[in-house]
Structure formats: C-alpha cells, structure tokens
Design an enzyme around this catalytic site. Structure first.
Site, PDB file in Angstrom:
ATOM      1  N   ARG A  99       0.855  -1.128   0.079  1.00  0.00           N
ATOM      2  CA  ARG A  99      -0.242  -0.011   0.077  1.00  0.00           C
ATOM      3  C   ARG A  99       0.823   1.270   0.103  1.00  0.00           C
ATOM      4  O   ARG A  99       0.477   2.240  -0.424  1.00  0.00           O
ATOM      5  CB  ARG A  99      -1.089  -0.015   1.330  1.00  0.00           C
ATOM      6  CG  ARG A  99      -2.059   1.072   1.194  1.00  0.00           C
ATOM      7  CD  ARG A  99      -2.921   0.799   2.160  1.00  0.00           C
ATOM      8  NE  ARG A  99      -4.082   1.879   2.195  1.00  0.00           N
ATOM      9  CZ  ARG A  99      -4.400   2.639   3.060  1.00  0.00           C
ATOM     10  NH1 ARG A  99      -3.291   2.733   4.143  1.00  0.00           N
ATOM     11  NH2 ARG A  99      -5.271   3.586   3.366  1.00  0.00           N
TER      12      ARG A  99
ATOM     13  N   ILE B 297      -7.061   7.724  -0.584  1.00  0.00           N
ATOM     14  CA  ILE B 297      -6.894   6.367  -0.626  1.00  0.00           C
ATOM     15  C   ILE B 297      -7.985   5.724   0.371  1.00  0.00           C
ATOM     16  O   ILE B 297      -7.932   6.238   1.539  1.00  0.00           O
ATOM     17  CB  ILE B 297      -5.563   6.069  -0.805  1.00  0.00           C
ATOM     18  CG1 ILE B 297      -5.418   4.360  -0.940  1.00  0.00           C
ATOM     19  CG2 ILE B 297      -4.996   6.249   0.934  1.00  0.00           C
ATOM     20  CD1 ILE B 297      -3.882   3.756  -0.943  1.00  0.00           C
ATOM     21  N   SER B 298      -8.852   4.751  -0.029  1.00  0.00           N
ATOM     22  CA  SER B 298      -9.517   4.336   0.934  1.00  0.00           C
ATOM     23  C   SER B 298      -8.995   3.369   2.006  1.00  0.00           C
ATOM     24  O   SER B 298      -7.856   3.098   1.823  1.00  0.00           O
ATOM     25  CB  SER B 298     -10.719   3.129  -0.020  1.00  0.00           C
ATOM     26  OG  SER B 298     -11.462   3.860  -0.740  1.00  0.00           O
ATOM     27  N   GLN B 299      -9.583   3.488   2.965  1.00  0.00           N
ATOM     28  CA  GLN B 299      -9.283   2.688   4.392  1.00  0.00           C
ATOM     29  C   GLN B 299      -9.193   1.345   4.204  1.00  0.00           C
ATOM     30  O   GLN B 299     -10.098   0.633   3.405  1.00  0.00           O
ATOM     31  CB  GLN B 299     -10.246   2.873   5.416  1.00  0.00           C
ATOM     32  CG  GLN B 299     -10.404   2.277   6.393  1.00  0.00           C
ATOM     33  CD  GLN B 299     -11.460   2.556   7.583  1.00  0.00           C
ATOM     34  OE1 GLN B 299     -12.537   3.094   7.004  1.00  0.00           O
ATOM     35  NE2 GLN B 299     -11.382   1.939   8.812  1.00  0.00           N
ATOM     36  N   PRO B 300      -8.264   0.336   4.383  1.00  0.00           N
ATOM     37  CA  PRO B 300      -7.950  -0.875   4.241  1.00  0.00           C
ATOM     38  C   PRO B 300      -9.271  -1.757   4.514  1.00  0.00           C
ATOM     39  O   PRO B 300      -9.695  -2.793   3.753  1.00  0.00           O
ATOM     40  CB  PRO B 300      -6.785  -1.404   4.943  1.00  0.00           C
ATOM     41  CG  PRO B 300      -5.926  -0.226   5.095  1.00  0.00           C
ATOM     42  CD  PRO B 300      -6.819   1.340   5.096  1.00  0.00           C
TER      43      PRO B 300
END
Ligand code: SAH
Length: 221
Positions: free
Chosen positions: A43, A69-72
C-alpha cells in the site's frame, strides 16, 4: 521512481501489514484471498512518501486533488462483498490511487477502471507496472456512464458516493452480477448492493460508510 519502491519501507513493514490483516480479521473480514492480498499488496507505493509511515494503518489518507486512498477495512469489505471469481470481468468507478484496483485485479480476470481526474491515471498506471499487474485497463473519463464498450460486467464497484446509483451502471451489470456503491450525501452514506438475478434486481443496504462524492464530468488537473 521512489514512490514505486517495492522494497525499502515495504520490507520493513511486513510486520505492520500482518498486524493490519489481524485487525481486519477481528473486524469480521473472513475471505482468505482478500486478507492475503491486504497482507501482500504494497500500500505504501499508492500514497505519497510523506504519508508512507502510515501506509499500513487502517485509515484513509490524502492522495492529492482533494481525494483519498480508501481505508483498508473498506477495501477488504467491498472486495469480500463483491465476491468475484478468477474468470470474471469487473468495472471499478474511481481509480484514485489504484490500491483498490490492484486488490481487485488479483481476484478477477480483467479489471476495467475509470477515473475523472486526469493526473491520477498515469500515476496509478505506473504502480500497476511496478507490481507487474497486466490485467488492468484504465480510462480517463466520467464513470457515471460506466464503460458501455466493455460491458457487461460480473462485478461493478463504485468507490465514490453518488446520491443514487447511476442507471447506466446497473444496465452494464451481467446476469448473476453484483454492483456495490456507497450511496448518499457527505453526511450520511451506506453501502448499497444490487444483484441482477433471473427474477430481476435485488437491492440490499449494508454498512454506513464515508466516501468522497461521485462527481459528474471529467477534470483536467
Ligand atoms: N479506491 C480509491 C478511492 C479513491 S477516492 C483508492 O483507494 O485510492 C474516489 C475516486 O473517485 C477519486 O479519485 C475521484 O476522482 C473519483 N471519481 C469521482 N467521481 C468520479 C466519476 N464521475 N468518474 C470517475 N471517477 C470519479
């Protein structure tokens, strides 16, 4: 290009990645293929170096142009919910950093992704090249219209929130296919799932989420 350094911080961060996977497991992610990808996709190459030390935290981070960037956890949850298999074709709307794209591309045969901010497209492309992911096709354009030339899709994943699901996307869903989108306003959004079945469309509502808005039209930046 240092932003695509697969080693460096990547090597030292395996323990933090493993911790992230353990946390997602605790939060209810059960799909082993998805968990394994969260543990292996680097990431840190999808974000600016300034944020590199936070790459394996379970949080969204800025990627410029007012986007994130989206949260995992959300990437894992949506990938698990989409439930695609290795022979299937998937459309993503909102490439952003390309992190969700990279995770999904490893779960399906072909991944098509549309992004409305021009500058983000070549950056994502470079990251996929560094990871040797060859089944991804990107397009700079307005994802509200989907990608009719490549339809139908077995899975459609929208990673920005429209007030309601665009009809064009539902039209491009194959029989047996599933569409997932965060739907709502900046204040209140939930993940909505649409399945196209023999008996018609079936809609279900899932977790409350928080995404940037799906914006009409393209942006040259
Ligand atoms: N999954 C991405 C999320 C990025 S944020 C990641 O983890 O990096 C959502 C993205 O959707 C932004 O890059 C934004 O520019 C894009 N977007 C918003 N409206 C869009 C539209 N109409 N068509 C295509 N992309 C859009």
């Amino acid at each position: 290009m240092s932003g695509c350094d697969l080693q460096g911080i990547g090597m030292t961060s395996q323990r933090t990645r493993d911790r992230l996977v353990a946390r997602l497991r605790e939060q209810g992610i059960t799909d082993e293929a998805v968990l394994s990808l969260i543990g292996s996709v680097p990431r840190h190459i999808f974000i600016d170096e300034a944020w590199g030390h936070r790459a394996y935290e379970d949080s969204s981070l800025p990627i410029g142009h007012g986007q994130t960037i989206s949260q995992p956890f959300i990437v894992a949850l949506m990938s698990q919910l989409l439930n695609v298999s290795p022979r299937q074709r998937v459309l993503e709307v909102g490439t952003g950093s390309g992190y969700q794209t990279a995770v999904l591309a490893s779960l399906c045969e072909r991944l098509f992704s549309v992004e409305r901010i021009e500058a983000l497209v070549p950056r994502a492309q470079q990251r996929f090249a560094a990871m040797k992911l060859r089944n991804i096709t990107l397009r700079y354009g307005d994802g509200y219209a989907g990608w009719p030339e490549k339809a139908p899709f077995d899975g459609i994943l929208v990673t920005a929130a429209p007030p309601e699901i665009p009809a064009a996307l539902v039209d491009q869903l194959a029989l047996g296919g599933r569409l997932i989108a965060p739907v709502g306003t900046a204040e209140s959004q939930s993940l909505q799932v649409i399945d196209r079945t023999e008996d018609g469309l079936i809609e279900t509502m899932h977790e409350r989420v928080h995404f940037v808005p799906l914006v009409n039209g393209i942006a040259k930046q």
